[in-house]
Design a protein around this motif. Structure first.
Motif, PDB file in Angstrom:
ATOM      1  N   ALA A 225      11.604  14.054  -8.109  1.00 32.12           N
ATOM      2  CA  ALA A 225      10.883  13.664  -9.329  1.00 32.12           C
ATOM      3  C   ALA A 225      10.601  12.167  -9.332  1.00 32.12           C
ATOM      4  N   PHE A 226      11.551  11.386  -8.841  1.00 35.42           N
ATOM      5  CA  PHE A 226      11.368   9.940  -8.772  1.00 35.42           C
ATOM      6  C   PHE A 226      10.215   9.608  -7.832  1.00 35.42           C
ATOM      7  N   SER A 227      10.182  10.269  -6.697  1.00 35.63           N
ATOM      8  CA  SER A 227       9.115  10.044  -5.725  1.00 35.63           C
ATOM      9  C   SER A 227       7.753  10.360  -6.330  1.00 35.63           C
ATOM     10  N   GLU A 228       7.684  11.473  -7.033  1.00 31.67           N
ATOM     11  CA  GLU A 228       6.412  11.895  -7.644  1.00 31.67           C
ATOM     12  C   GLU A 228       5.946  10.941  -8.731  1.00 31.67           C
ATOM     13  N   SER A 229       6.873  10.191  -9.327  1.00 29.46           N
ATOM     14  CA  SER A 229       6.521   9.311 -10.444  1.00 29.46           C
ATOM     15  C   SER A 229       5.889   8.000 -10.000  1.00 29.46           C
ATOM     16  N   LEU A 230       5.975   7.673  -8.722  1.00 29.72           N
ATOM     17  CA  LEU A 230       5.475   6.387  -8.242  1.00 29.72           C
ATOM     18  C   LEU A 230       3.959   6.410  -8.069  1.00 29.72           C
ATOM     19  N   SER A 231       3.340   5.256  -8.242  1.00 28.64           N
ATOM     20  CA  SER A 231       1.886   5.172  -8.198  1.00 28.64           C
ATOM     21  C   SER A 231       1.328   5.059  -6.780  1.00 28.64           C
ATOM     22  N   LEU A 232       2.163   4.661  -5.813  1.00 32.61           N
ATOM     23  CA  LEU A 232       1.708   4.505  -4.425  1.00 32.61           C
ATOM     24  C   LEU A 232       2.204   5.651  -3.551  1.00 32.61           C
ATOM     25  N   PRO A 233       1.556   5.896  -2.413  1.00 33.18           N
ATOM     26  CA  PRO A 233       2.034   6.915  -1.473  1.00 33.18           C
ATOM     27  C   PRO A 233       3.461   6.602  -1.024  1.00 33.18           C
ATOM     28  N   VAL A 234       4.241   7.647  -0.835  1.00 35.56           N
ATOM     29  CA  VAL A 234       5.669   7.480  -0.535  1.00 35.56           C
ATOM     30  C   VAL A 234       6.013   7.886   0.893  1.00 35.56           C
ATOM     31  N   ILE A 235       6.843   7.047   1.521  1.00 34.11           N
ATOM     32  CA  ILE A 235       7.504   7.381   2.781  1.00 34.11           C
ATOM     33  C   ILE A 235       8.963   7.625   2.425  1.00 34.11           C
ATOM     34  N   LYS A 236       9.458   8.844   2.615  1.00 30.67           N
ATOM     35  CA  LYS A 236      10.868   9.124   2.294  1.00 30.67           C
ATOM     36  C   LYS A 236      11.681   9.082   3.576  1.00 30.67           C
ATOM     37  N   ALA A 237      12.679   8.230   3.594  1.00 33.30           N
ATOM     38  CA  ALA A 237      13.546   8.107   4.763  1.00 33.30           C
ATOM     39  C   ALA A 237      14.788   8.975   4.586  1.00 33.30           C
TER      40      ALA A 237
ATOM     41  N   THR B  23       0.820  -1.212   0.000  1.00 32.92           N
ATOM     42  CA  THR B  23       0.000   0.000   0.000  1.00 32.92           C
ATOM     43  C   THR B  23       0.855   1.263   0.000  1.00 32.92           C
ATOM     44  N   HIS B  24       2.124   1.144   0.430  1.00 34.51           N
ATOM     45  CA  HIS B  24       3.037   2.288   0.506  1.00 34.51           C
ATOM     46  C   HIS B  24       4.446   1.861   0.107  1.00 34.51           C
ATOM     47  N   VAL B  25       5.199   2.813  -0.418  1.00 33.47           N
ATOM     48  CA  VAL B  25       6.586   2.584  -0.802  1.00 33.47           C
ATOM     49  C   VAL B  25       7.489   3.462   0.070  1.00 33.47           C
ATOM     50  N   GLN B  26       8.480   2.844   0.692  1.00 40.22           N
ATOM     51  CA  GLN B  26       9.448   3.594   1.505  1.00 40.22           C
ATOM     52  C   GLN B  26      10.763   3.679   0.751  1.00 40.22           C
ATOM     53  N   LEU B  27      11.188   4.889   0.456  1.00 36.66           N
ATOM     54  CA  LEU B  27      12.428   5.125  -0.276  1.00 36.66           C
ATOM     55  C   LEU B  27      13.542   5.436   0.712  1.00 36.66           C
ATOM     56  N   HIS B  28      14.542   4.572   0.764  1.00 38.91           N
ATOM     57  CA  HIS B  28      15.593   4.702   1.778  1.00 38.91           C
ATOM     58  C   HIS B  28      16.948   5.016   1.164  1.00 38.91           C
ATOM     59  N   GLY B  29      16.945   5.475  -0.101  1.00 35.54           N
ATOM     60  CA  GLY B  29      18.204   5.756  -0.772  1.00 35.54           C
ATOM     61  C   GLY B  29      18.358   7.218  -1.139  1.00 35.54           C
TER      62      GLY B  29
END
Length: 215
Positions: free
Chosen positions: A87-99, A76-82
């Motif tokens: 722009a990459f975050s905005e391109s994803l189809s699911l809600p983003v958790i940015k670490a 249901t959510h994507v966590q980006l840890h890198g």
């Protein structure tokens, strides 16, 4: 206070965490001792309540691979840890958790402007981008510093310090992985104690006996 238990690898632990009050379950798809396959994650997620967040943790992965795993596993959510760009975050189809790791040279303004639904503030980087059990100076930041963001606090949390951390940071959610493990494996008693402390309760129901077995 909402709680995320990360690094889940089996159904028994996931169901126990939810039974104790966990609001989100994290699955690691990046290099880690807690790494899980999309197929195994799907086997777990299929049995989880709809209202529980199912978060996939990725580190500098391609968009196509993230979308493929998210769809296959039922995230249901994507966590980006890198080092993912806005722009990459905005391109994803699911809600983003940015670490983000809280370092001395961190520019809070840049974080505030990052397009994401949740912002996860973590301790310093170690062998892996997350789950290292390192805390940062909690006096260096508060949720008020990041207006408009739902702040998730991570890094070095455990049952003995989570209440103090919540008081200082006042996050939307707390996230724990290594802090509820014993000998590198999730400890159900530690998970229950952590969630009780985080949610301000010293009492909790007795652990249910599940018919599922771990591998």
């Amino acid at each position: 206070m909402k709680v995320k238990i990360c690094g889940i690898k089996d159904l028994t632990t996931a169901l126990a965490a939810i039974d104790y009050g966990a609001d989100a379950i994290g699955f690691v798809f990046a290099e880690s001792k807690r790494k899980i396959t999309a197929s195994k994650a799907k086997d777990i997620i299929t049995h989880l309540p709809n209202e529980v967040l199912k978060v996939g943790v990725f580190v500098n992965e391609t968009k196509d691979k993230i979308e493929e795993i998210a769809a296959a596993a039922g995230l249901t959510h994507v966590q980006l840890h890198g080092d993912e760009t806005p722009a990459f975050s905005e391109s994803l189809s699911l809600p983003v958790i940015k670490a983000v790791s809280i370092e001395k040279d961190l520019n809070l303004k840049e974080i505030e402007d990052y397009p994401c639904e949740y912002l996860l503030v973590d301790g310093p980087k170690g062998k892996y981008r997350g789950g290292n059990g390192f805390a940062f100076d909690w006096n260096s930041i508060t949720a008020k510093d990041l207006k408009g963001k739902k702040v998730i606090l991570a890094g070095g949390l455990h049952a003995e310090n989570v209440e103090e951390a919540i008081k200082l940071i006042q996050p939307y959610m707390v996230d724990v992985s290594s802090g509820v493990e014993s000998d590198g494996k999730k400890d159900l008693d530690k998970i229950q104690t952590f969630i009780n402390k985080a949610k301000g309760s010293q009492t909790g129901g007795t652990r249910n006996e599940f018919i599922y077995t771990t591998e």
